[in-house]
Scaffold this motif. Structure first.
Motif, PDB file in Angstrom:
ATOM      1  N   PRO A  63       0.797  -1.230   0.000  1.00 30.10           N
ATOM      2  CA  PRO A  63       0.000   0.000   0.000  1.00 30.10           C
ATOM      3  C   PRO A  63       0.822   1.269   0.000  1.00 30.10           C
ATOM      4  N   PHE A  64       2.105   1.213   0.385  1.00 30.21           N
ATOM      5  CA  PHE A  64       2.868   2.451   0.487  1.00 30.21           C
ATOM      6  C   PHE A  64       3.743   2.690  -0.732  1.00 30.21           C
ATOM      7  N   GLN A  65       3.667   1.871  -1.756  1.00 28.98           N
ATOM      8  CA  GLN A  65       4.525   2.048  -2.913  1.00 28.98           C
ATOM      9  C   GLN A  65       4.247   3.350  -3.645  1.00 28.98           C
ATOM     10  N   ALA A  66       3.033   3.852  -3.584  1.00 31.12           N
ATOM     11  CA  ALA A  66       2.719   5.107  -4.264  1.00 31.12           C
ATOM     12  C   ALA A  66       3.435   6.292  -3.635  1.00 31.12           C
ATOM     13  N   TRP A 290       3.300   1.254 -11.587  1.00 32.75           N
ATOM     14  CA  TRP A 290       2.522   1.845 -12.669  1.00 32.75           C
ATOM     15  C   TRP A 290       2.642   3.364 -12.652  1.00 32.75           C
ATOM     16  N   LEU A 291       2.646   3.975 -11.461  1.00 33.69           N
ATOM     17  CA  LEU A 291       2.798   5.423 -11.357  1.00 33.69           C
ATOM     18  C   LEU A 291       4.155   5.883 -11.860  1.00 33.69           C
ATOM     19  N   GLN A 292       5.210   5.123 -11.564  1.00 41.44           N
ATOM     20  CA  GLN A 292       6.538   5.505 -12.028  1.00 41.44           C
ATOM     21  C   GLN A 292       6.626   5.468 -13.548  1.00 41.44           C
ATOM     22  N   GLU A 293       6.063   4.439 -14.159  1.00 42.37           N
ATOM     23  CA  GLU A 293       6.073   4.360 -15.621  1.00 42.37           C
ATOM     24  C   GLU A 293       5.235   5.486 -16.236  1.00 42.37           C
TER      25      GLU A 293
END
Length: 362
Positions: A63-66, A290-293
């Motif tokens: 959950p904290f990857q964002a 996905w956010l990083q890409e």
């Protein structure tokens, strides 16, 4: 059914509404503490899965990857601002070495241990015995997610306080010093060391192209109690725009600071943070990878769109010996156009703040 992020909704019953306290202060404190604890504690249970094969994409997300990407860009921007003010005559090369010496992946385990957070990341105290590839990736993710949470909840002043007071980072320590290199003579024609010194009014007498000011929407309408502040801001904006379009091939050999290098360095950091914040808010439940890409693709498209739409490359000032080469070779012109765009973002952040960077980008 699959979602737009590639994740599957496995819930078979509707979720029950949560009971939350009515006091806004209590809600804010609980949200902050919950985000920080999740960011730090989740790796304590995930460290056992580091050697396990990575599961199929979209089936398993922390959950904290964002928060990892915003935290990384927050740290880079914080130290970029600090060192640019601390060393006003240094080029970006030594500044990057100083930043990497403080928050590079090799040094982050030391700061986690200095803050006594190693027990929240690993299930034991002595982390020095761990191998680098077992220790650095989880520490890096926790460190970035922690500062991403601090920034989103409390702002940049709290980030500086935690870095310098809680963790105890010392930017002036010996290990933070850059490598020795040959420096060009930085001649400052407006300093008191010269008999024929120029006043700031004479320096500001050069006017930026009115067409360029109109394209970028400058100067912005600001309400100031003192008229001299507005005048000084407009002068800073005009001088800064000259530097933004001054290619290093023009004057850097004689005057190292007469180019867009330092503004470009600051613009890289602020545009990364602005894009990360926008994506985090727009796609609140998206996986971190996905956010990083999405961040990389969208940021590159934004830079190209603004430069091509506004035709900013025609205002770039090159040196006489390389002007024809840059203007007729896209492999040379495209990176310089991107650098100019980043320098404009850095200037807008210095003069008007982060809202103006959002205006230029979006």
């Amino acid at each position: 059914m699959p979602t737009k992020f590639g994740l599957k909704n496995t819930s078979s019953r509707p979720s029950r509404p949560l009971v939350t306290p009515s006091n806004p202060l209590i809600i804010s404190v609980l949200t902050t503490l919950g985000s920080i604890l999740i960011s730090c504690c989740i790796w304590r249970f995930s460290i056992r899965l580091i050697r396990v094969r990575e599961p199929r994409r979209g089936m398993f997300q922390w959950p904290f990857q964002a928060l990892v990407s915003p935290g990384q860009y927050v740290l880079e921007l914080a130290f970029a601002e600090y060192f640019l003010q601390r060393y006003p005559r240094e080029s970006p090369g030594p500044l990057r070495e100083r930043v990497n010496a403080l928050i590079g992946k090799r040094n982050l385990p030391k700061w986690i241990k200095a803050a006594s957070l190693q027990n929240l990341v690993f299930p034991y105290d002595d982390i020095d015995k761990l191998k680098r590839h077992d220790k650095e990736p989880p520490v890096r993710s926790v460190f970035w997610a922690l500062f991403g949470t601090i920034y989103l909840c409390f702002g940049m002043p709290e980030v500086y306080r935690v870095l310098f007071e809680v963790i105890g980072m010392d930017p002036e320590d010996d290990y933070c010093q850059p490598k020795l290199r040959r420096h060009l003579d930085d001649v400052d024609v407006v300093s008191v060391e010269f008999e024929e010194q120029l006043s700031w009014l004479e320096v500001a007498a050069y006017k930026v192209w009115p067409q360029l000011m109109e394209i970028l929407g400058y100067p912005l309408q600001m309400i100031d109690n003192i008229p001299e502040i507005t005048e000084a801001r407009n002068i800073e904006l005009g001088l800064g725009l000259q530097l933004c379009f001054l290619h290093p091939s023009k004057y850097k050999s004689e005057h190292p600071r007469f180019c867009f290098d330092r503004l470009e360095y600051l613009g890289q950091k602020i545009q990364d943070l602005v894009m990360a914040e926008r994506l985090l808010i727009k796609y609140i439940g998206a996986p971190g990878k996905w956010l990083q890409e999405k961040h990389g693709r969208l940021l590159l498209n934004k830079l190209w769109a603004l430069s091509e739409e506004k035709h900013l490359q025609r205002f770039i000032i090159y040196g006489e010996n390389v002007e024809n080469k840059y203007e007729h070779n896209r492999r040379l012109k495209n990176p310089s156009t991107t650098s100019v765009q980043q320098a404009i973002h850095g200037l807008s952040y210095c003069v008007y703040g982060k809202p103006d960077v959002r205006r230029l980008m979006f």
